[in-house]
Design a protein around this motif. Structure first.
Motif, short mmCIF file in Angstrom:
data_model
loop_
_atom_site.label_atom_id
_atom_site.label_comp_id
_atom_site.label_asym_id
_atom_site.label_seq_id
_atom_site.Cartn_x
_atom_site.Cartn_y
_atom_site.Cartn_z
N GLY A 105 0.79 -1.23 0.00
CA GLY A 105 0.00 0.00 0.00
C GLY A 105 0.81 1.27 0.00
N ILE A 106 2.17 1.17 0.05
CA ILE A 106 3.02 2.35 0.10
C ILE A 106 4.03 2.31 -1.03
CG2 ILE A 106 4.53 3.79 1.54
CD1 ILE A 106 3.47 2.26 3.97
N THR A 107 4.11 3.38 -1.81
CA THR A 107 5.14 3.54 -2.82
C THR A 107 5.80 4.89 -2.60
OG1 THR A 107 3.43 4.34 -4.34
CG2 THR A 107 4.05 2.03 -4.52
N SER A 108 6.54 5.39 -3.59
CA SER A 108 7.22 6.67 -3.42
C SER A 108 7.17 7.47 -4.71
CB SER A 108 8.67 6.46 -2.99
OG SER A 108 9.40 5.83 -4.03
N SER A 109 7.37 8.78 -4.57
CA SER A 109 7.29 9.69 -5.72
C SER A 109 8.55 9.62 -6.57
CB SER A 109 7.06 11.12 -5.24
OG SER A 109 8.06 11.51 -4.31
N HIS A 110 9.68 9.24 -6.01
CA HIS A 110 10.96 9.02 -6.70
C HIS A 110 11.31 10.15 -7.67
CE1 HIS A 110 14.43 6.90 -8.21
NE2 HIS A 110 14.00 7.08 -9.44
N PHE A 111 12.12 11.09 -7.18
CA PHE A 111 12.61 12.18 -8.02
C PHE A 111 14.13 12.18 -7.93
CE2 PHE A 111 12.95 16.16 -10.10
CZ PHE A 111 11.73 16.36 -10.75
N GLY A 112 14.77 11.24 -8.65
CA GLY A 112 16.21 11.09 -8.54
C GLY A 112 16.56 10.49 -7.20
N ALA A 113 17.68 10.95 -6.61
CA ALA A 113 18.14 10.39 -5.34
C ALA A 113 17.90 11.32 -4.16
CB ALA A 113 19.62 10.06 -5.42
N GLY A 114 17.65 12.60 -4.39
CA GLY A 114 17.57 13.55 -3.29
C GLY A 114 16.19 13.78 -2.75
N ALA A 115 15.14 13.48 -3.53
CA ALA A 115 13.77 13.77 -3.11
C ALA A 115 12.89 12.57 -3.41
CB ALA A 115 13.24 15.01 -3.83
N SER A 116 12.20 12.08 -2.39
CA SER A 116 11.27 10.97 -2.56
C SER A 116 10.32 10.97 -1.38
CB SER A 116 12.02 9.63 -2.63
OG SER A 116 11.13 8.56 -2.81
N ARG A 117 9.03 11.13 -1.67
CA ARG A 117 8.02 11.27 -0.63
C ARG A 117 7.10 10.05 -0.66
NH1 ARG A 117 5.64 15.45 2.40
NH2 ARG A 117 3.42 15.12 2.75
N PRO A 118 6.64 9.57 0.51
CA PRO A 118 5.75 8.40 0.51
C PRO A 118 4.43 8.68 -0.19
CG PRO A 118 6.64 8.83 2.71
CD PRO A 118 6.97 10.02 1.87
N ILE A 119 3.94 7.68 -0.91
CA ILE A 119 2.62 7.68 -1.53
C ILE A 119 1.84 6.54 -0.89
CG2 ILE A 119 1.31 7.36 -3.67
CD1 ILE A 119 3.72 8.45 -5.19
N ILE A 120 0.68 6.83 -0.32
CA ILE A 120 -0.11 5.82 0.37
C ILE A 120 -1.41 5.61 -0.39
CG2 ILE A 120 -1.26 5.19 2.53
CD1 ILE A 120 0.67 6.97 4.02
#
Length: 714
Positions: A105-120
């Protein structure tokens, strides 16, 4: 990547248990003086000295700090994910999103290596609230996926992800859920031997990353002090086999480096009825923004259409866009965040109440986006937040908490990509949570009312939204080891300042964004049903949900030119439906097999259209084993092709990944535990793309990556 279940975990060493000790939640600045005065009679604290855990197949129930009533994970009416101890040590990555990415149920926004926010459950941005031990983090990550979350996973002692009635305590806007990162920067107890701490070193091959972390708490009498820090230096990472960007001979994502330094110092007064403490935290980071396309400079709108290039009689801007794109020149984010926190708790503060908790914080966040050595855009976010909770004694069998939460955020962006005018957002919320237990049943209800005012400083436009949210839930332990939980939540989310007032090019995401000052509040109606088996050789947890959201706010693509999309923040009724779960079979005392997976479908009710960047279906199998001081896991994760796409959105191919993890636990001559661990992600070096990412084609997922680390607790 490995996957953690709150019902099965490897045994923790004693000092690691101490490092993962839960910190009580607390809350507002105005009452700091009250707690101080009330706490003048406190005497020396009794430190919680934890004995070595007995040899057993499983851990005691994990306490969920963000539940509001310090419930066990098995008492929650909705699914909860808890990472702590040895499992958290192995799972931690450079960003919070990647740390949680493989949980059902949890993935991530993945923006390269410096920014990644949880997606629920397919929801991200302001619909997922990130907390630091119960206090909201104020950065710029909800504004855009290329902005980092200022939470350092290497300093976390426990990470909780929850939804449902308890999530209302932290904001009705958290329609997707709440991520609560517990830390030790404000001590809540005096170490038994006068000090305790840990040190960790790790490195990986995929990005040539080197990272180190330390944590130290010391104290005597009623005073305790804590210091901690992390330094990370990672280069551009390599992707899987078969990826060759045009004009580049390397498989590295240019500009995907990440260099981060975080430090914190805290001081607490601790007594037998509670504590009051403060901490100062500073984070500095530099990371690249892959996929930045200068060829979109000068693009503008004609009604609902995009136009790129000069009009007749106009000259081009003189930039050699093709040259920039070919050589992969990327902007660099130079981030600085300073936060001052106050936390406190007073037990039995006055008649009728068992606890008074305080959280308060002031944040000064700024990041520059640097291009060709010059600052092109500066983002600033200055905010404060205060929060009070009062937990009352049982009344006719009811136990609960009431509270108040308030915050103010001053956001501004100045420069070439200032696509949102300066805004001031003020929020005020009142909430209550009550539980009632009857035999094998536990009932829970939550109620919250919020008011938000968002004022645009340049245009002078001001919009206010009021909303009342409520939820009901129940969990029934109908036979030993089995339980069923259900909840219904009606939540109101006010539009963010960016959704209201955005206007301009956002080259990091290759979009031209247009806000809508007339947006209404979203109304979410969510039903969640879960079934768990928590004991025996076979354990499992499965949850199904349906979330119908009236006036759902999303960036609707109206036009697309050479990869640049015109996003208009629009509203439509939408429905999210999904299932997530896992089942583990114990084969022998030292061997187990787990099956896990999740899927979510998100559609627009009128016409059946799709919403953009919804995670693909996933399924996997994992084998875990332990022998003496050794522990290991091997898993295969299969991600399906995502072809349920929105208009102007491309499909993403599926992929499979083989992951491995192994660790060894030992003790120094003085009894201090140590752990060495190795994990290998994407062993087959598979080329993989994250459908949830705005820059999935410019920054695929990391290829084969070996991580080795060692941690010592003392």
């Amino acid at each position: 990547m490995t996957h953690h279940s709150p019902h099965h975990s490897t045994p923790l060493r004693p000092a690691l248990r101490r490092a993962a000790r839960r910190h009580p939640a607390l809350h507002p600045v105005a009452l700091a003086a009250i707690i101080t005065l009330s706490g003048t009679g406190l005497v020396h604290a009794q430190a919680t000295a934890q004995a070595a855990p007995p040899t057993a197949a499983s851990l005691p129930p994990v306490t969920v700090s963000a539940s509001g009533l310090q419930l066990g994970a098995n008492d929650m009416t909705t699914p909860v994910t808890v990472l702590e101890g040895d499992e958290l040590v192995r799972r931690r990555e450079a960003t919070l999103g990647e740390t949680l990415n493989s949980e059902p149920g949890i993935t991530s926004s993945h923006f390269g290596a410096g920014a990644s926010r949880p997606i629920i459950r397919g929801m991200d941005g302001p619909r997922v609230k990130v907390l630091s031990d119960g206090a909201e983090l104020h950065d710029a990550s909800t504004i855009s996926p290329d902005h980092a979350v200022v939470s350092e996973p290497l300093l976390a002692t426990q990470i909780e992800v929850l939804r449902g009635p308890s999530a209302l305590l932290y904001g009705a806007g958290a329609v997707g859920g709440v991520v609560n990162v517990l830390d030790g920067k404000i001590p809540t107890a005096i170490p038994q031997k006068g000090y305790e701490g840990s040190a960790e070193l790790r490195a990986n091959s995929g990005a040539s990353e080197k990272a180190g972390a330390f944590s130290l708490t010391g104290g005597t009498g009623n005073l305790a002090v804590h210091v901690e820090g992390v330094a990370r230096d990672a280069g551009d990472y390599r992707v899987g086999k078969g990826w060759a960007p045009e004009g580049e001979p390397t498989r590295k994502v240019l500009g995907s480096f990440n260099r981060t330094d975080t430090g914190s110092v805290g001081l607490s007064w601790v007594g037998d009825r509670g504590y009051l403490g403060a901490a100062y935290t500073r984070q500095a980071a530099k990371y690249g923004l892959p996929g930045h396309n200068h060829s979109f400079e000068g693009c503008h709108t004609h009604g609902n259409s995009l136009h790129c290039g000069a009009h007749e009689g106009e000259e081009e801007d003189g930039h050699d866009h093709d040259h920039d794109a070919e050589h992969g020149d990327v902007p660099v984010v130079d981030l600085r965040s300073e936060r001052f926190d106050i936390r406190g708790e007073l037990r039995n503060p006055f008649a009728g109440f068992s606890a008074l908790r305080l959280r308060a914080g002031v944040t000064d966040y700024v990041h520059d986006e640097v291009e060709d050595g010059a600052i092109s855009t500066t983002f600033k976010n200055k905010a404060y937040d205060t929060r009070i909770e009062l937990q009352h004694n049982p009344i006719a069998g009811f136990k609960g908490v009431i509270g108040l939460q308030t915050s103010q955020r001053k956001f501004s962006a100045v420069g070439e990509e200032a696509y949102v005018e300066p805004t001031i957002t003020r929020k005020l919320g009142l909430f209550a949570l009550e539980e009632y237990r009857l035999g094998d049943w536990r009932f829970e209800a939550a109620l919250r009312h919020d008011r938000q005012t968002a004022e645009a400083q340049t245009s002078g436009i001001e919009r206010s939204h009021n909303g009342t949210s409520a939820s009901l839930g129940a969990v029934w332990k109908f036979t030993p080891g089995y339980q069923v939980g259900t909840s219904f939540t009606r939540a109101s989310r006010a539009p963010s300042a960016e959704e209201l007032y955005a206007q301009g090019l956002h080259m990091a995401t290759s979009t031209y964004e247009r806000g809508n000052a007339n947006l209404k509040s979203e109304i979410s109606q969510n039903i969640d049903v879960s079934l768990k088996k928590t004991a025996g050789d076979t354990t499992f947890g499965v949850s199904v949900f349906r979330n119908r959201i009236n006036n759902y706010i999303y960036g609707r693509t109206l036009d697309e030119v050479d990869g640049l999309q015109l996003l208009q923040y629009s509203q439509a009724d939408a429905t999210f439906t999904g299932i997530e779960g896992q089942v583990r079979q114990r084969i022998t005392r030292n061997l187990g097999v787990t099956l896990f997976g999740d899927t979510v479908r998100a559609t627009i009710d009128a016409g059946g259209g799709r919403l953009p960047r919804i995670p693909a279906t996933r399924a996997g199998i994992r084998v875990d084993a332990n022998w003496q001081a050794w522990e290991g896991q091997v898993e295969w994760v299969q991600v399906a092709r995502q072809n349920r796409v929105a208009e102007f959105e491309s499909a993403t191919p599926g992929y499979g990944m083989l992951n491995l993890g192994v660790s060894y636990n030992g003790q120094l001559s003085n009894g201090s535990p140590w752990q060495v661990y190795l994990k290998a992600n994407n062993l087959t070096d598979r080329l993989a793309y994250a459908h949830t990412s705005f820059i999935k084609n410019a920054a695929p997922l990391m290829g084969r990556n070996l991580t080795v680390g060692v941690k010592v607790a003392f």
